[in-house]
Design an enzyme around this catalytic site. Structure first.
Site, PDB file in Angstrom:
ATOM      1  N   PHE A  89      30.213  49.332 -14.204  1.00  0.00           N
ATOM      2  CA  PHE A  89      29.058  50.215 -14.016  1.00  0.00           C
ATOM      3  C   PHE A  89      29.251  51.443 -14.891  1.00  0.00           C
ATOM      4  O   PHE A  89      30.176  52.225 -14.688  1.00  0.00           O
ATOM      5  CB  PHE A  89      28.861  50.654 -12.556  1.00  0.00           C
ATOM      6  CG  PHE A  89      27.622  51.515 -12.423  1.00  0.00           C
ATOM      7  CD1 PHE A  89      26.369  50.930 -12.289  1.00  0.00           C
ATOM      8  CD2 PHE A  89      27.701  52.898 -12.517  1.00  0.00           C
ATOM      9  CE1 PHE A  89      25.214  51.710 -12.228  1.00  0.00           C
ATOM     10  CE2 PHE A  89      26.548  53.689 -12.458  1.00  0.00           C
ATOM     11  CZ  PHE A  89      25.314  53.090 -12.310  1.00  0.00           C
ATOM     12  N   ASP A 123      36.178  55.343 -18.612  1.00  0.00           N
ATOM     13  CA  ASP A 123      35.057  55.950 -17.900  1.00  0.00           C
ATOM     14  C   ASP A 123      35.586  56.451 -16.552  1.00  0.00           C
ATOM     15  O   ASP A 123      35.744  55.681 -15.610  1.00  0.00           O
ATOM     16  CB  ASP A 123      33.925  54.934 -17.706  1.00  0.00           C
ATOM     17  CG  ASP A 123      32.726  55.538 -16.975  1.00  0.00           C
ATOM     18  OD1 ASP A 123      32.875  56.636 -16.395  1.00  0.00           O
ATOM     19  OD2 ASP A 123      31.658  54.907 -16.969  1.00  0.00           O
ATOM     20  N   LYS A 156      29.760  63.692 -12.822  1.00  0.00           N
ATOM     21  CA  LYS A 156      29.726  63.800 -11.360  1.00  0.00           C
ATOM     22  C   LYS A 156      30.357  65.101 -10.823  1.00  0.00           C
ATOM     23  O   LYS A 156      29.711  66.130 -10.847  1.00  0.00           O
ATOM     24  CB  LYS A 156      30.348  62.544 -10.747  1.00  0.00           C
ATOM     25  CG  LYS A 156      29.499  61.299 -11.072  1.00  0.00           C
ATOM     26  CD  LYS A 156      29.578  60.207 -10.045  1.00  0.00           C
ATOM     27  CE  LYS A 156      28.419  59.250 -10.179  1.00  0.00           C
ATOM     28  NZ  LYS A 156      28.751  57.962 -10.768  1.00  0.00           N
TER      29      LYS A 156
HETATM   30  C1  LIG Z   1      27.868  57.294 -11.784  1.00  0.00           C
HETATM   31  C2  LIG Z   1      28.570  56.651 -12.920  1.00  0.00           C
HETATM   32  C3  LIG Z   1      28.027  56.652 -14.216  1.00  0.00           C
HETATM   33  C4  LIG Z   1      26.631  57.188 -14.529  1.00  0.00           C
HETATM   34  O1  LIG Z   1      26.482  58.524 -14.220  1.00  0.00           O
HETATM   35  P1  LIG Z   1      24.981  59.143 -14.081  1.00  0.00           P
HETATM   36  O2  LIG Z   1      25.225  60.612 -13.964  1.00  0.00           O
HETATM   37  O3  LIG Z   1      24.405  58.541 -12.840  1.00  0.00           O
HETATM   38  O4  LIG Z   1      24.250  58.760 -15.295  1.00  0.00           O
HETATM   39  C5  LIG Z   1      28.770  56.093 -15.234  1.00  0.00           C
HETATM   40  N1  LIG Z   1      29.977  55.551 -15.002  1.00  0.00           N
HETATM   41  C6  LIG Z   1      30.534  55.523 -13.768  1.00  0.00           C
HETATM   42  C7  LIG Z   1      31.882  54.917 -13.587  1.00  0.00           C
HETATM   43  C8  LIG Z   1      29.843  56.054 -12.677  1.00  0.00           C
HETATM   44  O5  LIG Z   1      30.381  55.992 -11.455  1.00  0.00           O
END
Ligand SMILES: *Cc1c(COP(=O)(O)O)cnc(C)c1O
Length: 400
Positions: A140, A225, A254
């Site tokens: 994700f 990520d 986040k």
């Molecule tokens: C939440 C998330 C994203 C995307 O972040 P947004 O601010 O919602 O665009 C990307 N990678 C990971 C691992 C995430 O948990």
């Protein structure tokens, strides 16, 4: 207005791209939130780990207010007196050389894709438009067209094509598959240290260290990520520290603002960032002084108030407590720090039912996929609060 009135408004006037629990929140403090009727809940989701510092942290809130009185947006056409300080403090805390600030997580992902492609053409010598990036199954990384194009989740992808080419998907946790997938055109390997949205999937020990060595051997950029795993969530500032490695590029977002303001960043440990020249990438709001001031305080309280150590200690305690709950419907309990997944067996009737029951007891969690409940409270949770949570989780999940 009552809870049902707010829900009706959302349903009538909003797109239905989410299926939230029917709890209408109006106030938050630390690990606790209150609904419009005054009921109190323990937040065990933390807005997908964007609220690591706890709801409405007073110091971050004060920074937001103070900065909003002074200056909010300059665009990058001009400089501001927060950006440089934000860069330096973030670099010190994460051992990074260079930072590129954006707003959302997905934008950080898009940014890193552009950066490693450019690096591939300018430095590595990949023929034009041939760059490949390797990603993992069940990843994700966000919701843009390019990103959902390399998702393996049908819900995320179906009906949104055509997609951006240049991505190759391999199994998660399999270092040999990575080595086999690399070609002379490979510019990057992007992976989550723990797959959060996939259901808190933890790779075999040593996976990231192996991936790092393989990437180094083949002159491929390792991109972690850490938008969900970073900033203390797993009990370290960055989850990569569990394996003693440093990624070439790291994405955070986040919790970077403690939930006050959208801000994300690409962190670079190499000269890769120098391939970007003025005019080649940008964002009107990226690096704005309000975001930078808020992020500086959000990072500061994370460290000064011992939240990362607390995540390690309370995470181990919470995990241990969850493992004591005995019921054949529980297939596995796993986690690192305060990122915990409880996987139920497919015949348990779905994780959603249990999230609804936990909500009735005053605990807010969310299912991820059909059978997994994620527990990820703010990192400021105390042992008493974990005990309180365990009591109710035991009452709901323990009835066999
Ligand atoms: C939440 C998330 C994203 C995307 O972040 P947004 O601010 O919602 O665009 C990307 N990678 C990971 C691992 C995430 O948990």
């Amino acid at each position: 207005m009552q809870a049902n009135d707010y829900i009706r408004l959302e349903n009538e006037f909003g797109a239905h791209n989410y299926k939230p629990l029917d709890v209408v929140l109006s106030r938050g403090q630390g690990v606790w939130v209150w609904d419009a009727d005054g009921n109190k809940y323990l937040d065990c989701l933390s807005s997908y780990s964007a609220i690591n510092q706890g709801h409405c942290h007073p110091k971050i809130r004060q920074t937001l207010i103070d900065q909003a009185h002074k200056l909010t947006l300059t665009s990058r056409a001009f400089r501001n007196d927060q950006l440089g300080l934000f860069y330096r403090e973030l670099c010190d805390l994460t051992h990074t050389h260079k930072v590129l600030p954006m707003n959302s997580g997905a934008e950080a992902v898009e940014t890193v894709i552009k950066t490693v492609r450019k690096w591939g053409y300018k430095i590595k010598g990949v023929p034009n438009d041939q760059a490949e990036i390797i990603v993992c199954a069940n990843n994700f990384h966000g919701r843009t067209i390019t990103i959902v194009g390399f998702s393996t989740d049908d819900n995320s992808r179906n009906g949104f094509g055509p997609f951006t080419p240049g991505f190759k998907i391999i199994p998660f946790g399999d270092a040999d598959a990575l080595e086999a997938a690399i070609t002379p055109h490979t510019v990057g390997f992007m992976v989550e240290p723990i797959q959060g949205e996939a259901g808190v999937i933890i790779p075999p020990a040593g996976y990231l260290a192996k991936a790092k060595a393989i990437c180094k051997r083949h002159n491929v950029m390792l991109i972690l990520d850490e938008i969900q795993t970073g900033l203390g969530r797993t009990g370290k500032m960055l989850a990569e520290e569990h394996e003693g490695i440093e990624a070439d590029l790291t994405l955070i977002g986040k919790a970077l603002s403690g939930g006050f303001y959208p801000i994300s960043a690409v962190l670079s440990n190499t000269e890769v960032m120098s391939v970007l020249q003025p005019g080649e990438h940008g964002s009107t709001f990226g690096g704005n002084p309000l975001a930078c001031a808020v992020a500086r305080t959000a990072l500061k309280v994370l460290v000064e108030e011992g939240m990362i150590e607390n995540a390690a200690a309370m995470g181990a305690y919470f995990l241990d407590g969850l493992k004591q709950i005995s019921n054949p419907i529980i297939r596995e309990v796993r986690g690192k720090g305060l990122l915990i997944g409880v996987e139920l067996s497919p015949d348990a009737g779905g994780a959603r039912t249990y999230c609804e029951k936990l909500k009735e007891k005053g605990l807010l969690c969310k299912e991820t996929h059909d059978h997994i409940i994620r527990f990820a409270p703010p990192l400021v949770i105390t042992q008493n609060e974990v005990d309180w949570a365990l009591e109710w989780i035991g009452a709901v999940l323990g009835q066999g």
